[in-house]
Scaffold this active site. Sequence first.
Site, mmCIF file in Angstrom:
data_model
loop_
_atom_site.group_PDB
_atom_site.id
_atom_site.type_symbol
_atom_site.label_atom_id
_atom_site.label_comp_id
_atom_site.label_asym_id
_atom_site.label_seq_id
_atom_site.Cartn_x
_atom_site.Cartn_y
_atom_site.Cartn_z
ATOM 1 N N ASP A 150 52.916 22.624 -109.328
ATOM 2 C CA ASP A 150 53.354 23.179 -108.045
ATOM 3 C C ASP A 150 54.350 22.201 -107.421
ATOM 4 O O ASP A 150 54.155 20.994 -107.427
ATOM 5 C CB ASP A 150 52.154 23.398 -107.112
ATOM 6 C CG ASP A 150 52.508 24.285 -105.937
ATOM 7 O OD1 ASP A 150 52.004 25.419 -105.869
ATOM 8 O OD2 ASP A 150 53.312 23.844 -105.071
ATOM 9 N N ILE A 151 55.422 22.762 -106.868
ATOM 10 C CA ILE A 151 56.483 21.938 -106.280
ATOM 11 C C ILE A 151 56.019 21.233 -105.004
ATOM 12 O O ILE A 151 56.593 20.221 -104.594
ATOM 13 C CB ILE A 151 57.724 22.835 -106.003
ATOM 14 C CG1 ILE A 151 59.005 22.054 -106.017
ATOM 15 C CG2 ILE A 151 57.567 23.629 -104.726
ATOM 16 C CD1 ILE A 151 60.249 22.937 -106.030
ATOM 17 N N ASN A 196 45.801 33.554 -104.064
ATOM 18 C CA ASN A 196 46.092 34.093 -102.741
ATOM 19 C C ASN A 196 46.609 35.511 -102.944
ATOM 20 O O ASN A 196 47.605 35.723 -103.637
ATOM 21 C CB ASN A 196 47.151 33.240 -102.033
ATOM 22 C CG ASN A 196 46.653 31.832 -101.735
ATOM 23 O OD1 ASN A 196 45.493 31.645 -101.409
ATOM 24 N ND2 ASN A 196 47.532 30.854 -101.866
ATOM 25 N N GLY A 221 48.070 34.049 -97.447
ATOM 26 C CA GLY A 221 48.913 32.900 -97.764
ATOM 27 C C GLY A 221 49.776 33.060 -98.991
ATOM 28 O O GLY A 221 50.432 32.103 -99.418
ATOM 29 N N GLN A 222 49.812 34.255 -99.584
ATOM 30 C CA GLN A 222 50.667 34.436 -100.760
ATOM 31 C C GLN A 222 52.130 34.438 -100.321
ATOM 32 O O GLN A 222 52.513 35.165 -99.395
ATOM 33 C CB GLN A 222 50.334 35.747 -101.487
ATOM 34 C CG GLN A 222 51.125 35.913 -102.785
ATOM 35 C CD GLN A 222 50.695 37.130 -103.602
ATOM 36 O OE1 GLN A 222 49.842 37.919 -103.180
ATOM 37 N NE2 GLN A 222 51.295 37.268 -104.780
ATOM 38 N N HIS A 224 49.733 34.569 -109.621
ATOM 39 C CA HIS A 224 49.570 33.214 -110.176
ATOM 40 C C HIS A 224 48.235 32.659 -109.732
ATOM 41 O O HIS A 224 47.726 32.991 -108.659
ATOM 42 C CB HIS A 224 50.717 32.292 -109.737
ATOM 43 C CG HIS A 224 50.940 32.277 -108.260
ATOM 44 N ND1 HIS A 224 51.593 33.295 -107.609
ATOM 45 C CD2 HIS A 224 50.560 31.401 -107.298
ATOM 46 C CE1 HIS A 224 51.626 33.045 -106.312
ATOM 47 N NE2 HIS A 224 50.995 31.892 -106.097
ATOM 48 N N LEU A 225 47.685 31.798 -110.584
ATOM 49 C CA LEU A 225 46.447 31.096 -110.269
ATOM 50 C C LEU A 225 46.802 29.659 -109.933
ATOM 51 O O LEU A 225 47.545 29.015 -110.680
ATOM 52 C CB LEU A 225 45.508 31.085 -111.481
ATOM 53 C CG LEU A 225 44.668 32.335 -111.794
ATOM 54 C CD1 LEU A 225 45.559 33.534 -112.099
ATOM 55 C CD2 LEU A 225 43.744 32.053 -112.967
ATOM 56 N N HIS A 226 46.284 29.177 -108.822
ATOM 57 C CA HIS A 226 46.409 27.758 -108.510
ATOM 58 C C HIS A 226 45.244 27.040 -109.200
ATOM 59 O O HIS A 226 44.074 27.408 -108.988
ATOM 60 C CB HIS A 226 46.305 27.511 -107.011
ATOM 61 C CG HIS A 226 47.401 28.131 -106.190
ATOM 62 N ND1 HIS A 226 48.441 27.383 -105.656
ATOM 63 C CD2 HIS A 226 47.629 29.410 -105.806
ATOM 64 C CE1 HIS A 226 49.242 28.188 -104.972
ATOM 65 N NE2 HIS A 226 48.772 29.423 -105.042
#
Length: 115
Positions: free
Chosen positions: A30-31, A86, A92-93, A99-101
């Site tokens: 993640d950036i 999310n 919060g998406q 995608h999965l965090h």
Amino acid sequence: MADSIFAKIINGEIPAEKLYEDEHCIAINDINPQAPVHVLLIPKKVIETLADAEPDDQALLGHLMLAAGNVARQLGVADAFRLIVNNGAGAGQTVFHLHLHIIAGSSFTEGNMVG
Ligand code: AMP
């Protein structure tokens, strides 16, 4: 809908270091990491939100769970990691490509969903 940033990463338009890749998904850092390990696991198929997934996506969703375990093992965090999806702007998406965090490396406390 225009290609999401993740679709551009998957099709090579935007360069990104892939920590993991298989036929169905990629994993990238993640950036804007929220924990020492914060990886995004992204299916190559564009599904905007988890709630948009259909019965035909069942195998892909299962694949993502197995891939998340593989990535966690690869990163040495298989003993303690958290998966977050999310779903929707209200949750919060911000990128509308499922995608999965994968979150790890911080101490998780009961009742604290984001670690
Ligand atoms: P979400 O808020 O669940 O949609 O998560 C989107 C995530 O994508 C956020 O944690 C962002 O920091 C992350 N993100 C956005 N652009 C990039 C990028 N180019 N490379 C890696 N992560 C990104």
